[in-house]
Design a protein around this motif. Structure first.
Motif, mmCIF file in Angstrom:
data_model
loop_
_atom_site.group_PDB
_atom_site.id
_atom_site.type_symbol
_atom_site.label_atom_id
_atom_site.label_comp_id
_atom_site.label_asym_id
_atom_site.label_seq_id
_atom_site.Cartn_x
_atom_site.Cartn_y
_atom_site.Cartn_z
ATOM 1 N N CYS A 138 -6.299 -3.657 -1.738
ATOM 2 C CA CYS A 138 -6.153 -3.311 -3.157
ATOM 3 C C CYS A 138 -7.251 -4.078 -3.882
ATOM 4 C CB CYS A 138 -4.780 -3.751 -3.651
ATOM 5 S SG CYS A 138 -4.631 -3.846 -5.441
ATOM 6 N N ASN B 155 4.921 3.532 0.421
ATOM 7 C CA ASN B 155 6.323 3.608 0.856
ATOM 8 C C ASN B 155 6.578 4.448 2.103
ATOM 9 O OD1 ASN B 155 6.128 6.284 -0.018
ATOM 10 N ND2 ASN B 155 6.779 5.752 -2.079
ATOM 11 N N HIS C 132 0.808 -1.226 0.000
ATOM 12 C CA HIS C 132 0.000 0.000 0.000
ATOM 13 C C HIS C 132 0.836 1.269 0.000
ATOM 14 C CE1 HIS C 132 -3.762 -2.163 0.329
ATOM 15 N NE2 HIS C 132 -3.257 -2.895 1.297
ATOM 16 N N LYS D 249 -1.661 6.332 -9.170
ATOM 17 C CA LYS D 249 -0.975 5.980 -10.432
ATOM 18 C C LYS D 249 -1.578 6.521 -11.747
ATOM 19 C CE LYS D 249 1.314 1.757 -8.775
ATOM 20 N NZ LYS D 249 2.759 1.995 -8.827
#
Ligand SMILES: Cc1ncc(COP(=O)(O)O)c(C=O)c1O
Length: 432
Positions: free
Chosen positions: A207, A138, A136, A270
């Motif tokens: 996700c 960094n 999920h 993204k």
């Protein structure tokens, strides 16, 4: 032109040898165009991996929208700005009516961080449920819930895991309904354990493509039942749409729709700005208002007018080029072609996926279904050497991950399948 070999050396000197690079022979790309990456070697590489350039690398309408807005004004979300409001209106209109309020950030990690802050603030709980092979983000908090990389000893007691449903490898012989029930009971069990340990549940975070979990086929009914348990315990459902969002599955704009469970909070990133750093949270209005009363959120760069102009152009292109419909058609065709390939190659244990998000599960043998990471590594590298870019995923590192820009065509699919066929027949592949 910079020499690729000396560039690699310079990179290692200045970024360190551990900074990850794809492929045994790293790709030095100098230009992008639709589904193509043009290498410094002059070759055109078919990009069947990158979902960030969602509507195609360097799509002229997105590039133009960014340039136009950058020439005019770029500030941040603390000024009144029509582009930001218009984007938030257009974005929220793609959700169920009660998911009506948006907040912006720069990355998927930030979006998930914010979602956890909202969930914990609004429920008064701290417990988070994730799958046992999740990713999920960094940041420190996100890395803790990214169980693919963070061993249990490095997680706090508020983080609990459950297995992602894996109908391919599950050997109980139960039908989908029974399987969905059983996996949902695992979620319930973890909630009960949290309660026993005196930790109140804040949220379940998944996700919606189960991407790092190896893209398992979804089990109808699982998510709805799991979320019932979550809601009964006073927790919230956070759908991480960083991978599946913006129509990747073709049949729907958001992955949660195909899982049959409506979230309280959605996170995205993204593909949102086609490569421009744009991410966000969309949630029920009362949650965001409640959170705003008790906490403060401001993001200097998140959702600035240039980012929102990029986001608007992505939504326009998705609609005008009918890319969801396209992804569904091409994805169905590609899955069919890959399944035909399965008849010729024992190593292909399973082909699964929706729209343009497809996994090819490589196995040692079909009976044991033992993951074959070695072959997967070689296939990915051999495909790259033949001009087709794919990746790998899953706990066994053995699932070929095919997730191209959305304009990927039937002809592109043929090239991919032909190349995979050649690579799997290549004796060098299985010999060295
Ligand atoms: C499901 C999921 N969530 C969150 C993230 C983190 O996004 P970012 O790298 O933009 O911070 C990723 C990135 O790969 C992801 O796959």
């Amino acid at each position: 032109m910079v020499n690729s070999r000396s560039l690699l050396q310079r990179r290692i000197r200045v970024l360190g040898a551990q900074a990850p690079l794809f492929y045994d022979t790293p790709l030095h790309a100098i230009r992008g165009e639709g589904v193509w990456l043009i290498g410094a070697d002059g070759r055109r590489y078919l990009d069947a991996y990158n979902n960030v350039p969602h509507v195609g690398h360097c799509h002229p309408r997105v590039v133009e929208a960014i340039c136009r807005q950058a020439r005019m004004l770029n500030t941040h979300t603390r000024y009144l700005d029509e582009t930001i409001v218009r984007y938030a209106e257009r974005l929220t209109a793609t959700f169920n009516p009660d998911l009506s309020t948006a907040m912006f950030c720069c990355s998927g990690s930030e979006a998930n961080e914010l979602a956890l802050r909202i969930a914990r603030g609004c429920t008064g709980g701290s417990g988070i449920l994730v799958t046992d092979y999740s990713y999920h983000g960094n940041t420190a908090a996100m890395f803790e819930v990214s169980t693919a990389y963070t061993p249990p000893a490095e997680r706090s007691t508020s983080i609990r895991t459950f297995p992602a449903p894996d109908p391919y490898r599950d050997r109980t012989g139960e039908d989908d309904t029974a399987l969905a029930r059983r996996y949902a009971r695992e979620v319930k069990k973890q909630i009960e354990k949290l309660t026993t340990d005196g930790v109140k549940l804040a949220a379940l975070l998944v996700c919606t493509a189960f991407s790092s979990e190896g893209l398992p086929r979804s089990l109808p009914g699982f998510m709805a039942e799991a979320i019932e348990h979550v809601h009964s315990a006073g927790g919230l459902f956070i759908a991480d749409e960083v991978q599946a969002g913006f129509g990747r599955f073709g049949e729907c704009m958001w992955g949660y729709e195909s899982l049959g469970a409506t979230p309280d909070i959605v996170t995205m990133g993204k593909p949102m700005g086609n490569g421009h750093p744009l991410a966000g949270v969309v949630a029920k209005r009362e949650l965001i208002e409640n959170f705003g009363r008790r906490s403060m959120y401001f993001n200097t760069f998140g959702g600035n007018p240039v980012s929102c102009a990029a986001g608007l152009a992505v939504l326009d292109v998705l609609a005008d080029e009918r890319l969801l419909e396209h992804a569904q058609q091409v994805g169905t065709y590609l899955v069919g072609a890959l399944r035909k390939l399965q008849d010729r190659h024992e190593a292909i244990g399973d082909v699964r996926g929706k729209g343009l998000f497809i996994g090819v599960d490589l196995v040692v043998d079909r009976r044991t279904k033992a993951p074959c990471e070695e072959i997967a590594k070689r296939v990915v590298n051999a495909m790259r050497d033949r001009g087709v870019l794919i990746g790998r995923t899953g706990p066994g590192g053995n699932v070929l991950k095919i997730r191209p820009p959305m304009p990927f065509s039937q002809g592109n699919a043929d090239q991919l399948v032909q190349t995979l066929n050649d690579v799997l027949f290549n004796p060098r592949l299985s010999a060295d």
